[in-house]
Design a protein around this motif. Structure first.
Motif, short mmCIF file in Angstrom:
data_model
loop_
_atom_site.label_atom_id
_atom_site.label_comp_id
_atom_site.label_asym_id
_atom_site.label_seq_id
_atom_site.Cartn_x
_atom_site.Cartn_y
_atom_site.Cartn_z
N LYS A 284 0.81 -1.35 -0.01
CA LYS A 284 0.14 0.02 -0.18
C LYS A 284 0.84 1.41 0.01
O LYS A 284 1.56 1.45 1.05
CB LYS A 284 -0.71 0.14 1.26
N ILE A 285 0.96 1.84 -1.03
CA ILE A 285 1.70 3.24 -1.14
C ILE A 285 0.67 4.39 -1.65
O ILE A 285 -0.14 4.15 -2.56
CB ILE A 285 2.77 2.87 -2.55
N PHE A 286 0.98 5.60 -0.87
CA PHE A 286 0.11 6.34 -0.92
C PHE A 286 0.64 7.37 -1.94
O PHE A 286 1.81 7.59 -1.73
CB PHE A 286 -0.20 7.09 0.47
N GLY A 287 0.02 7.88 -2.75
CA GLY A 287 0.55 9.02 -3.78
C GLY A 287 0.17 8.91 -5.33
O GLY A 287 -0.15 7.75 -5.60
N ALA A 288 0.28 9.89 -6.06
CA ALA A 288 -0.26 9.78 -7.18
C ALA A 288 0.61 8.66 -8.12
O ALA A 288 1.79 8.79 -8.10
CB ALA A 288 -0.14 10.90 -8.03
N GLY A 289 -0.20 7.91 -8.84
CA GLY A 289 0.19 6.99 -9.71
C GLY A 289 1.24 6.15 -9.09
O GLY A 289 2.14 5.40 -9.68
N SER A 290 1.01 5.59 -7.81
CA SER A 290 1.62 4.63 -7.18
C SER A 290 1.72 3.26 -7.82
O SER A 290 3.03 2.69 -7.57
CB SER A 290 0.90 4.69 -5.78
N LEU A 291 1.06 2.74 -8.33
CA LEU A 291 1.15 1.25 -9.07
C LEU A 291 2.35 1.70 -9.95
O LEU A 291 3.08 0.74 -9.93
CB LEU A 291 -0.11 0.99 -9.64
N ALA A 292 2.26 2.42 -10.85
CA ALA A 292 2.98 2.70 -12.05
C ALA A 292 4.48 2.97 -11.34
O ALA A 292 5.37 2.50 -11.91
CB ALA A 292 2.61 3.91 -12.96
N GLU A 293 4.49 3.78 -10.40
CA GLU A 293 5.86 4.05 -9.85
C GLU A 293 6.22 2.79 -9.12
O GLU A 293 7.51 2.48 -9.05
CB GLU A 293 5.54 5.17 -8.71
N LEU A 294 5.53 1.99 -8.53
CA LEU A 294 5.97 0.76 -7.73
C LEU A 294 6.53 -0.01 -9.10
O LEU A 294 7.68 -0.66 -8.70
CB LEU A 294 4.82 -0.09 -7.34
N ALA A 295 6.10 -0.24 -10.07
CA ALA A 295 6.66 -1.08 -11.35
C ALA A 295 7.88 -0.23 -11.75
O ALA A 295 8.79 -1.05 -11.98
CB ALA A 295 5.73 -1.29 -12.36
N ALA A 296 8.11 0.77 -11.92
CA ALA A 296 9.12 1.67 -12.48
C ALA A 296 10.11 1.39 -11.43
O ALA A 296 11.33 1.52 -11.80
CB ALA A 296 8.76 3.02 -12.51
N LEU A 297 10.06 1.35 -10.10
CA LEU A 297 11.06 1.12 -9.23
C LEU A 297 11.69 -0.24 -8.87
O LEU A 297 12.12 -0.59 -7.90
CB LEU A 297 10.72 1.63 -7.87
N GLY A 298 11.08 -1.04 -9.96
CA GLY A 298 11.43 -2.48 -9.75
C GLY A 298 10.43 -3.35 -8.94
O GLY A 298 10.89 -4.71 -9.00
N GLY A 299 9.43 -3.05 -8.47
CA GLY A 299 8.61 -3.94 -7.82
C GLY A 299 8.90 -4.06 -6.47
O GLY A 299 8.02 -4.78 -5.51
N ASN A 300 10.09 -3.50 -5.76
CA ASN A 300 10.42 -3.80 -4.38
C ASN A 300 11.42 -2.73 -4.14
O ASN A 300 12.33 -2.81 -3.42
CB ASN A 300 11.29 -5.03 -4.25
N PRO A 301 10.77 -1.44 -3.89
CA PRO A 301 11.49 -0.17 -3.83
C PRO A 301 11.98 0.10 -2.21
O PRO A 301 10.91 -0.46 -1.67
CB PRO A 301 10.80 0.88 -4.10
N SER A 302 12.88 0.29 -1.74
CA SER A 302 13.05 0.83 -0.28
C SER A 302 12.13 2.05 0.11
O SER A 302 11.89 2.73 -0.86
CB SER A 302 14.56 0.98 -0.28
N PRO A 303 11.95 2.26 1.40
CA PRO A 303 11.53 3.37 1.73
C PRO A 303 11.93 4.69 1.17
O PRO A 303 11.36 5.48 0.87
CB PRO A 303 11.61 3.24 3.38
N ALA A 304 13.31 4.81 1.02
CA ALA A 304 14.03 6.04 0.53
C ALA A 304 13.56 6.06 -0.86
O ALA A 304 13.29 7.49 -1.34
CB ALA A 304 15.60 5.82 0.96
N GLN A 305 13.62 5.22 -1.50
CA GLN A 305 13.44 5.06 -3.06
C GLN A 305 11.83 5.79 -3.44
O GLN A 305 11.63 6.51 -4.11
CB GLN A 305 13.45 3.79 -3.67
N CYS A 306 10.99 5.25 -2.42
CA CYS A 306 9.52 5.67 -2.37
C CYS A 306 9.39 7.25 -1.95
O CYS A 306 8.86 7.68 -2.55
CB CYS A 306 8.71 4.67 -1.24
N GLN A 307 10.10 7.71 -0.97
CA GLN A 307 10.14 8.80 -0.62
C GLN A 307 10.73 9.80 -1.48
O GLN A 307 10.22 11.00 -1.81
CB GLN A 307 10.72 9.12 0.75
N ALA A 308 11.75 9.57 -2.13
CA ALA A 308 12.40 10.27 -3.43
C ALA A 308 11.31 10.38 -4.57
O ALA A 308 11.34 11.35 -5.09
CB ALA A 308 13.67 9.73 -3.74
N ALA A 309 10.59 9.47 -4.64
CA ALA A 309 9.59 9.43 -5.66
C ALA A 309 8.23 10.23 -5.43
O ALA A 309 7.24 10.43 -6.15
CB ALA A 309 9.25 8.06 -6.05
N GLY A 310 8.20 10.77 -4.19
CA GLY A 310 7.31 11.53 -3.66
C GLY A 310 6.13 10.59 -3.08
O GLY A 310 4.77 11.01 -3.02
#
Length: 337
Positions: free
Chosen positions: A13-39
């Motif tokens: 569960k990722i809060f933020g615009a386009g979270s599903l697409a961003e999850l895929a773009a980040l390789g499907g298993n991003p770290s908290p820091a990578q998620c935060q860097a993507a807003g």
């Protein structure tokens, strides 16, 4: 082994615009820091676990660890970004909105920290309210509500209003209301944390009594390890939205899987979680030797050795001797060995 009632597979569960697409773009298993860097805000990260039928499964973690969001993902009160939530063999993420409403009304019960009783309704009508939503006749729903009121120890208070009840009594009404629909799966999100210690312990004991009678499948959230020790069959420890370890209280305290779990459980005395079966030695003894259940904690057993007893029989659920518990082994554990 009981079957799995609820299964989470790689739930995000990722809060933020386009979270599903961003999850895929980040390789499907991003770290908290990578998620935060993507807003993005990663509330639940790649959670996989199973809850067995009839089990009391406790989820623990500090505030902000994601435990409440995870439970809401399990019932789809919060929509997961990705993954699977399998209930009775069916992926709830594939169910329609109307199907989910029906599942929540008939198969799931929920109790939260805030009682959310309807102040203009009596205890009876509060407990019967979810049955009224289901369209059940007044006679049938009131009969069921009275059964639940008696079950939670509020007989004689059916006509009272919430303002006339103590905090503990109000929480009992909330428990009775959630049980009125006869749920297969029961979610409890820190239901006792707003209560004072004496009432909290009383309701914990009441909860254990109810579970012994009803054998519900329960997902229970708490931040109190003492509460988890008393109530849990198994515990999941969460940190930053991810599961650090799942196991019994004894497994988690005596064999922490990560440095975080070790620190989280550092102050928990081993005697509270270690069971007699874990430190007993092979052997038999006559019936004249005092007996203790294999499932009893060392903390509960230890005072009995103060009477001068050096040896106790350890028995299974049928009363058969399965080993011996020696005073020296109990002392060694109590002293940190």
């Amino acid at each position: 082994m009981p079957r799995d009632k609820l299964i989470c597979r790689n739930v995000w569960k990722i809060f933020g615009a386009g979270s599903l697409a961003e999850l895929a773009a980040l390789g499907g298993n991003p770290s908290p820091a990578q998620c935060q860097a993507a807003g993005l805000v990663p509330a639940v990260r790649d959670v996989s676990l199973n809850v067995r039928e009839g089990e009391n499964f406790v989820i623990m973690g500090l505030s902000g660890s994601g435990k409440s969001t995870l439970v809401r993902c399990m019932s789809r009160l919060v929509e997961p970004t990705a993954g699977e939530v399998i209930f009775n063999g069916r992926d709830l993420l594939a169910a329609s909105e109307s199907e989910m409403i029906d599942i929540r009304r008939h198969k799931m019960g929920m109790v939260f920290q805030h009682f959310a009783l309807l102040p203009h309704l009596s205890v009876l009508d509060n407990v019967a309210f979810p049955l009224a939503i289901q369209g059940i006749s007044r006679e049938a729903r009131e009969a069921r509500a009275r059964e639940m009121i008696e079950l939670v120890g509020l007989a004689g208070r059916a006509a009272a209003f919430p303002r006339e009840l103590s905090g503990g009594q109000q929480q009992r009404v909330g428990i009775a209301r959630s049980l009125a629909v006869e749920p297969e799966l029961w979610f409890l999100d820190e239901p006792f944390s707003a209560l004072d210690p004496l009432i909290r312990r009383e309701l914990q004991e009441e909860f254990m009594r109810l579970q012994a009678v009803l054998r519900k499948t329960i997902v229970f959230i708490t931040h109190d390890f003492d509460e988890a020790i008393r109530l849990a069959d198994r515990i999941a420890i969460m940190k930053d939205g991810a599961i650090e370890q799942v196991g019994t209280a004894e497994e988690i305290v005596t064999a922490p899987a990560t440095a975080y779990v070790r620190e989280f459980t550092r102050a928990v005395p081993k005697a509270k979680v270690v069971r007699a079966r874990s430190i007993m030695t092979p052997g038999t003894a006559t019936a004249s030797i005092p007996a203790v259940p294999a499932s009893a904690s060392i903390a509960d057993i230890a005072p009995r050795f103060l009477t001068g007893v050096d040896l106790m029989r350890v028995t299974d659920d049928r009363g058969a001797t399965v080993g011996l518990l020696r005073r020296d082994d109990v002392v060694r554990l109590m002293l940190g060995g």
